[in-house]
Design a protein around this motif. Structure first.
Motif, PDB file in Angstrom:
ATOM      1  N   LEU A 120     -20.531  -9.558  14.085  1.00 23.90           N
ATOM      2  CA  LEU A 120     -19.291  -9.857  13.360  1.00 23.90           C
ATOM      3  C   LEU A 120     -18.733  -8.562  12.753  1.00 23.90           C
ATOM      4  O   LEU A 120     -19.499  -7.734  12.248  1.00 23.90           O
ATOM      5  CB  LEU A 120     -19.553 -10.875  12.258  1.00 23.90           C
ATOM      6  N   ILE A 121     -17.425  -8.447  12.825  1.00 22.83           N
ATOM      7  CA  ILE A 121     -16.763  -7.273  12.227  1.00 22.83           C
ATOM      8  C   ILE A 121     -16.564  -7.596  10.744  1.00 22.83           C
ATOM      9  O   ILE A 121     -16.083  -8.676  10.388  1.00 22.83           O
ATOM     10  CB  ILE A 121     -15.411  -6.993  12.909  1.00 22.83           C
ATOM     11  N   PRO A 122     -16.923  -6.664   9.904  1.00 23.57           N
ATOM     12  CA  PRO A 122     -16.782  -6.907   8.468  1.00 23.57           C
ATOM     13  C   PRO A 122     -15.307  -7.164   8.088  1.00 23.57           C
ATOM     14  O   PRO A 122     -14.379  -6.624   8.674  1.00 23.57           O
ATOM     15  CB  PRO A 122     -17.302  -5.637   7.805  1.00 23.57           C
ATOM     16  N   GLN A 123     -15.120  -8.004   7.092  1.00 21.41           N
ATOM     17  CA  GLN A 123     -13.776  -8.393   6.649  1.00 21.41           C
ATOM     18  C   GLN A 123     -12.968  -7.187   6.179  1.00 21.41           C
ATOM     19  O   GLN A 123     -11.778  -7.091   6.448  1.00 21.41           O
ATOM     20  CB  GLN A 123     -13.877  -9.433   5.527  1.00 21.41           C
ATOM     21  N   ALA A 124     -13.580  -6.254   5.506  1.00 19.36           N
ATOM     22  CA  ALA A 124     -12.878  -5.064   5.003  1.00 19.36           C
ATOM     23  C   ALA A 124     -12.293  -4.252   6.155  1.00 19.36           C
ATOM     24  O   ALA A 124     -11.153  -3.774   6.095  1.00 19.36           O
ATOM     25  CB  ALA A 124     -13.817  -4.213   4.163  1.00 19.36           C
ATOM     26  N   GLN A 125     -13.059  -4.116   7.222  1.00 16.98           N
ATOM     27  CA  GLN A 125     -12.574  -3.378   8.398  1.00 16.98           C
ATOM     28  C   GLN A 125     -11.428  -4.140   9.059  1.00 16.98           C
ATOM     29  O   GLN A 125     -10.435  -3.539   9.474  1.00 16.98           O
ATOM     30  CB  GLN A 125     -13.707  -3.150   9.400  1.00 16.98           C
ATOM     31  N   LEU A 126     -11.561  -5.464   9.151  1.00 17.82           N
ATOM     32  CA  LEU A 126     -10.470  -6.269   9.714  1.00 17.82           C
ATOM     33  C   LEU A 126      -9.193  -6.132   8.891  1.00 17.82           C
ATOM     34  O   LEU A 126      -8.093  -5.969   9.429  1.00 17.82           O
ATOM     35  CB  LEU A 126     -10.885  -7.746   9.795  1.00 17.82           C
ATOM     36  N   ASP A 127      -9.323  -6.189   7.580  1.00 18.98           N
ATOM     37  CA  ASP A 127      -8.159  -6.038   6.694  1.00 18.98           C
ATOM     38  C   ASP A 127      -7.516  -4.663   6.860  1.00 18.98           C
ATOM     39  O   ASP A 127      -6.293  -4.534   6.920  1.00 18.98           O
ATOM     40  CB  ASP A 127      -8.573  -6.258   5.233  1.00 18.98           C
ATOM     41  N   LYS A 128      -8.362  -3.638   6.949  1.00 16.90           N
ATOM     42  CA  LYS A 128      -7.846  -2.267   7.113  1.00 16.90           C
ATOM     43  C   LYS A 128      -7.086  -2.131   8.430  1.00 16.90           C
ATOM     44  O   LYS A 128      -5.964  -1.613   8.470  1.00 16.90           O
ATOM     45  CB  LYS A 128      -9.005  -1.278   7.066  1.00 16.90           C
ATOM     46  N   GLU A 129      -7.672  -2.620   9.527  1.00 15.12           N
ATOM     47  CA  GLU A 129      -7.011  -2.523  10.835  1.00 15.12           C
ATOM     48  C   GLU A 129      -5.735  -3.376  10.870  1.00 15.12           C
ATOM     49  O   GLU A 129      -4.721  -2.987  11.461  1.00 15.12           O
ATOM     50  CB  GLU A 129      -7.977  -2.940  11.941  1.00 15.12           C
ATOM     51  N   PHE A 130      -5.779  -4.540  10.199  1.00 17.50           N
ATOM     52  CA  PHE A 130      -4.592  -5.390  10.137  1.00 17.50           C
ATOM     53  C   PHE A 130      -3.460  -4.687   9.388  1.00 17.50           C
ATOM     54  O   PHE A 130      -2.306  -4.688   9.832  1.00 17.50           O
ATOM     55  CB  PHE A 130      -4.934  -6.729   9.470  1.00 17.50           C
ATOM     56  N   ASN A 131      -3.789  -4.070   8.264  1.00 21.35           N
ATOM     57  CA  ASN A 131      -2.772  -3.340   7.478  1.00 21.35           C
ATOM     58  C   ASN A 131      -2.200  -2.164   8.268  1.00 21.35           C
ATOM     59  O   ASN A 131      -1.008  -1.887   8.234  1.00 21.35           O
ATOM     60  CB  ASN A 131      -3.373  -2.873   6.151  1.00 21.35           C
ATOM     61  N   GLU A 132      -3.048  -1.439   8.987  1.00 20.46           N
ATOM     62  CA  GLU A 132      -2.582  -0.326   9.817  1.00 20.46           C
ATOM     63  C   GLU A 132      -1.636  -0.834  10.908  1.00 20.46           C
ATOM     64  O   GLU A 132      -0.595  -0.220  11.174  1.00 20.46           O
ATOM     65  CB  GLU A 132      -3.773   0.420  10.436  1.00 20.46           C
ATOM     66  N   ALA A 133      -2.006  -1.952  11.535  1.00 22.51           N
ATOM     67  CA  ALA A 133      -1.154  -2.523  12.586  1.00 22.51           C
ATOM     68  C   ALA A 133       0.181  -2.969  11.999  1.00 22.51           C
ATOM     69  O   ALA A 133       1.249  -2.751  12.586  1.00 22.51           O
ATOM     70  CB  ALA A 133      -1.867  -3.685  13.270  1.00 22.51           C
ATOM     71  N   ARG A 134       0.142  -3.595  10.819  1.00 17.56           N
ATOM     72  CA  ARG A 134       1.377  -4.032  10.164  1.00 17.56           C
ATOM     73  C   ARG A 134       2.265  -2.833   9.830  1.00 17.56           C
ATOM     74  O   ARG A 134       3.474  -2.858  10.034  1.00 17.56           O
ATOM     75  CB  ARG A 134       1.034  -4.830   8.907  1.00 17.56           C
ATOM     76  N   ASP A 135       1.656  -1.732   9.338  1.00 16.61           N
ATOM     77  CA  ASP A 135       2.427  -0.510   9.036  1.00 16.61           C
ATOM     78  C   ASP A 135       3.055   0.075  10.297  1.00 16.61           C
ATOM     79  O   ASP A 135       4.202   0.522  10.287  1.00 16.61           O
ATOM     80  CB  ASP A 135       1.527   0.531   8.363  1.00 16.61           C
TER      81      ASP A 135
END
Length: 132
Positions: A3-18
């Protein structure tokens, strides 16, 4: 299963949104640039059309230098002089100028009028003053 840690998912999601936000901003900038380019092209075409219209009017209606202007009451196909090529008419000489010996002459070399005093031979480009 890892499982990918939630913090990493949030970081990648924010980068994609930016990245998506930046792409949208760039798209808007490019659209504005295209609009400005089109507006500049239209303005340039309008300026060219205005110049062509002015040139056409001058060719059609202006009287070349040296040709006489038609009378307002004369029915003819002569061209109208808008005063572009001709100098303004000179005012008539004042009575004191004539009594003092002044006359208005025309200089072909300078293509303008000058004032000549036949009593003393004085010449002036501008009308004499009462003191002269």
């Amino acid at each position: 299963m890892n499982l990918i840690p939630q913090a990493q998912l949030d970081k990648e999601f924010n980068e994609a949104r930016d990245l998506v936000a930046k792409a949208r901003a760039l798209r808007k900038i490019n659209e504005k640039r295209r609009e400005m380019s089109n507006i500049q092209r239209e303005l340039s075409q309008m300026a060219d059309a205005d110049k062509e219209s002015a040139d056409l009017l001058l060719r059609k209606f202006a009287t070349p230098v040296g040709q006489e202007e038609p009378s307002l009451f004369q029915k003819s196909k002569k061209r109208i002089n808008f005063g572009i090529d001709t100098p303004a008419p000179e005012p008539p000489l004042k009575p004191w100028m004539v009594r003092s010996g002044w006359s208005r002459e025309f200089s072909k070399r300078a293509n303008r009028h000058y004032y000549f005093n036949k009593n003393d031979g004085q010449t002036l480009w501008n009308p004499p003053s009462f003191k002269n």
